[in-house]
Design a protein around this motif. Structure first.
Motif, PDB file in Angstrom:
ATOM      1  N   ASP A 103     -30.365   4.393 -11.654  1.00 58.57           N
ATOM      2  CA  ASP A 103     -31.758   3.936 -11.670  1.00 58.57           C
ATOM      3  C   ASP A 103     -32.149   3.339 -13.019  1.00 58.57           C
ATOM      4  OD1 ASP A 103     -32.090   4.673  -9.073  1.00 58.57           O
ATOM      5  OD2 ASP A 103     -33.279   6.462  -9.480  1.00 58.57           O
ATOM      6  N   LEU A 104     -31.633   3.895 -14.117  1.00 61.56           N
ATOM      7  CA  LEU A 104     -32.016   3.424 -15.439  1.00 61.56           C
ATOM      8  C   LEU A 104     -30.835   3.496 -16.394  1.00 61.56           C
ATOM      9  CD1 LEU A 104     -34.138   2.584 -17.593  1.00 61.56           C
ATOM     10  CD2 LEU A 104     -34.639   5.016 -17.903  1.00 61.56           C
ATOM     11  N   SER A 121     -40.119   5.363  -7.814  1.00 59.06           N
ATOM     12  CA  SER A 121     -38.758   5.907  -7.828  1.00 59.06           C
ATOM     13  C   SER A 121     -37.798   4.950  -7.123  1.00 59.06           C
ATOM     14  CB  SER A 121     -38.731   7.269  -7.128  1.00 59.06           C
ATOM     15  OG  SER A 121     -39.133   7.150  -5.775  1.00 59.06           O
ATOM     16  N   GLY A 122     -36.535   5.024  -7.524  1.00 57.02           N
ATOM     17  CA  GLY A 122     -35.513   4.226  -6.865  1.00 57.02           C
ATOM     18  C   GLY A 122     -35.430   2.786  -7.316  1.00 57.02           C
ATOM     19  N   VAL A 123     -36.176   2.399  -8.339  1.00 57.00           N
ATOM     20  CA  VAL A 123     -36.131   1.032  -8.851  1.00 57.00           C
ATOM     21  C   VAL A 123     -35.027   0.938  -9.910  1.00 57.00           C
ATOM     22  CG1 VAL A 123     -37.399  -0.753 -10.098  1.00 57.00           C
ATOM     23  CG2 VAL A 123     -38.578   0.653  -8.410  1.00 57.00           C
ATOM     24  N   ILE A 124     -34.136  -0.041  -9.769  1.00 55.39           N
ATOM     25  CA  ILE A 124     -33.046  -0.222 -10.731  1.00 55.39           C
ATOM     26  C   ILE A 124     -33.604  -0.869 -11.997  1.00 55.39           C
ATOM     27  CG2 ILE A 124     -30.816  -1.308 -11.160  1.00 55.39           C
ATOM     28  CD1 ILE A 124     -30.417  -1.356  -8.102  1.00 55.39           C
ATOM     29  N   GLN A 125     -33.381  -0.212 -13.140  1.00 58.83           N
ATOM     30  CA  GLN A 125     -33.941  -0.680 -14.406  1.00 58.83           C
ATOM     31  C   GLN A 125     -32.841  -0.798 -15.463  1.00 58.83           C
ATOM     32  OE1 GLN A 125     -37.414   2.126 -15.186  1.00 58.83           O
ATOM     33  NE2 GLN A 125     -36.560   2.906 -13.270  1.00 58.83           N
TER      34      GLN A 125
END
Length: 397
Positions: A350-351, A181-185
């Motif tokens: 995030d996405l 979670s929290g990963v910029i995609q």
């Protein structure tokens, strides 16, 4: 010795001064008649100096040919003004990888305007412990060698992405990464793309449609396979292991022209046949077309072929390749803007998903009357028609 016509020649000039004679900040201070601390403040922007003092310092720098150390400025500002593009350790060189070249151009479009440079690095450095390939990231981050990272081709539980998340290093993943979670995609609609291309073939009258995929575990691979399966499901056909062809190899080699050519050559020799093929990307589609033509199978009269990416060479082939268009340069621009926002501490989604479109060219057409459904060795109880064989097929690989 003179340089012959047609040869490349280089002339040598004596350096203006030896390495040890380079002017220092103290030389600038003495010439401008100010303290070294004042010169440092001007260079690093850590404090304002009067306009008169600034003019004196800059004149002294020009007269002495003084160039501030970028590394020293990085430490003073806490910023290297450098972004790392982290590519697969097995990736081909940039000159052979159209996707990465175009993505890098998109990154640079935005980053150059913000006074950042792009540095391309492999996800593994020589001599690293294979169980901890991202040790370099921690040490390089502590040395302020970069301000943020763009990561491509994420794999499940990707060590590079996990390291960035754990260390709080600003990073953007080009691709979908649902594992942390929290990963910029930043991604494209891979599911929708192959759904579009497969549906196009169905609308032309094809039912015996194969999917050519790389034998590697990546979200983008499973997403494109999902779109293919969803399109078939709409006509009551179940994608099975028998309709999905896999390449061989490791890393980026499984995405290649040669891997696709070998996979199709092997499949044809094993008795497989189909009326249409959806390839994972354009390069694999071209490899498939070459293999089919090697077996005297014409595209599209015998087999229709579709790619994905719409790289420049897709329209240059004969026949020109039908494919799914994604704006790779725009993808890079969006990734750069998202990363800059993360570096500044601004909120970022995030996405985000980029839409795609289908480009119809000459490599697709209706199935010929003599088109044969997919044939593979089957148990005796299997039904002869493609639709029923697929309905009783195994689960997706």
């Amino acid at each position: 010795m003179g340089v012959e016509k047609g040869e490349v020649g280089f002339s040598q000039k004596s350096p203006a001064c030896a390495l040890g004679d380079r002017p220092s900040i103290h030389d600038v201070a003495a010439r401008a008649k100010v303290s070294s601390a004042t010169v440092s403040r001007l260079i690093n922007g850590s404090a304002r100096v009067s306009p008169t003092t600034e003019r004196c310092i800059r004149q002294a720098m020009d007269e002495l040919g003084y160039v501030p150390s970028r590394l020293a400025q990085s430490f003073a500002r806490g910023s290297s003004r450098t972004i790392v593009l982290l590519v697969d350790a097995e990736a081909q060189s940039l000159q052979n990888n159209s996707f990465l070249v175009t993505l890098t151009l998109g990154l640079n479009d935005v980053l150059a305007d913000a006074d950042y440079s792009v540095r391309v690095m492999s996800s593994r450095r020589p001599g690293q412990n294979p169980h901890d390939p991202q040790t370099w990231a921690r040490s390089a981050w502590n040395r302020r060698e970069f301000d943020g990272v763009v990561i491509t081709n994420p794999a499940p539980n990707d060590m590079a992405i996990e390291t960035m998340a754990q260390e709080g290093i600003p990073a953007v993943v080009v691709g979908r990464y649902p594992y942390t979670s929290g990963v910029i995609q930043v991604d494209v609609d891979n599911v929708g793309g192959t759904r579009l291309s497969t549906s196009h073939l169905i609308n032309l009258g094809h039912e015996a449609i194969a999917f050519l995929r790389p034998a590697i575990a990546m979200t983008v691979v499973s997403d494109r396979l999902q779109g293919y399966a969803e399109a078939l499901a709409r006509i009551g056909v179940r994608a099975s292991e028998e309709s999905v062809l896999k390449t061989e190899g490791e890393g980026s080699a499984t995405f290649s022209f040669e891997a696709a050519r070998f996979a199709i050559d092997r499949a044809v020799k094993d008795g497989w046949s189909w009326s249409a093929l959806v390839a994972f990307n354009d390069e694999m589609a071209l490899g498939a077309m070459q293999a089919l033509q090697d077996h005297a199978m014409a595209v599209p009269s015998d087999v229709s072929v579709i790619g994905f990416d719409n790289l420049p060479y897709a329209r240059m082939t004969r026949p020109a390749l039908s494919t799914v268009h994604q704006d790779i340069r725009q993808l890079g621009q969006h990734a750069a803007r998202a990363l800059l926002s993360a570096i500044r501490g601004e909120p970022v989604a995030d996405l985000t998903i980029q839409t795609v479109s289908f480009v119809e060219r000459e490599s697709t057409g209706p199935p010929s009357p003599a088109a044969v459904p997919v044939r593979v060795p089957r148990p005796a109880e299997s039904t002869p028609t493609f639709r029923r064989a697929q309905a009783h097929g195994r689960e997706l690989p």
